[in-house]
Motif scaffolding. Structure first.
Motif, short mmCIF file in Angstrom:
data_model
loop_
_atom_site.label_atom_id
_atom_site.label_comp_id
_atom_site.label_asym_id
_atom_site.label_seq_id
_atom_site.Cartn_x
_atom_site.Cartn_y
_atom_site.Cartn_z
N ASP A 77 27.92 79.46 29.32
CA ASP A 77 27.66 78.10 28.85
C ASP A 77 27.76 78.03 27.32
O ASP A 77 28.39 77.12 26.77
N ASN A 115 31.41 78.74 26.16
CA ASN A 115 32.26 77.59 26.40
C ASN A 115 32.02 76.50 25.36
O ASN A 115 32.96 75.91 24.82
N SER A 116 30.77 76.23 25.08
CA SER A 116 30.43 75.21 24.11
C SER A 116 30.92 75.54 22.71
O SER A 116 31.38 74.67 21.97
N TRP A 158 18.66 72.39 27.63
CA TRP A 158 19.45 71.84 26.53
C TRP A 158 18.90 72.34 25.19
O TRP A 158 19.67 72.69 24.29
N SER A 201 19.92 75.98 24.75
CA SER A 201 21.35 76.05 24.45
C SER A 201 21.63 75.67 23.00
O SER A 201 22.34 76.38 22.28
N GLN A 217 22.93 78.23 20.06
CA GLN A 217 24.18 77.93 19.36
C GLN A 217 23.96 77.81 17.86
O GLN A 217 24.75 78.31 17.05
#
Length: 96
Positions: A6, A9-10, A54, A57, A61
């Motif tokens: 995830d 990919n982001s 969220w 994530s 990031q």
């Protein structure tokens, strides 16, 4: 639950050289969010909330992108808002 793929990919990461780092960032971000919401909880207590995934994530990031930045101690406003939503959701659930 946030997975390495995830995050990759982001961030548009197409290699596996940083997989262990990303895995550590996900775990650390998860712990950070849990303790920011309520230190008596565990990640399992927050698994049903989409805001938790969220926030984890986004924070993972952020830390990945700001590894070299000396001012990266700031937590993104979106993560702070999600923490507040989780606090409110848990308070509401407890009051019923």
């Amino acid at each position: 639950m946030v997975k390495i793929d995830d995050i990759k990919n982001s961030l548009r990461i197409d290699h596996s050289m940083d997989d262990s780092l990303i895995e550590q960032l996900i775990g650390t971000a998860g712990s950070y969010i849990v303790f920011a919401v309520d230190s008596s909880l565990t990640a399992e207590d927050l698994e049903g909330y989409k805001q938790f995934d969220w926030a984890v994530s986004l924070l993972a990031q952020h830390w990945y992108l700001n590894r070299q930045d000396a001012t990266s101690a700031h937590i993104p406003v979106t993560v702070q808002a999600l923490i507040q939503q989780l606090r409110g959701a848990l308070w509401h659930a407890d009051s019923q």
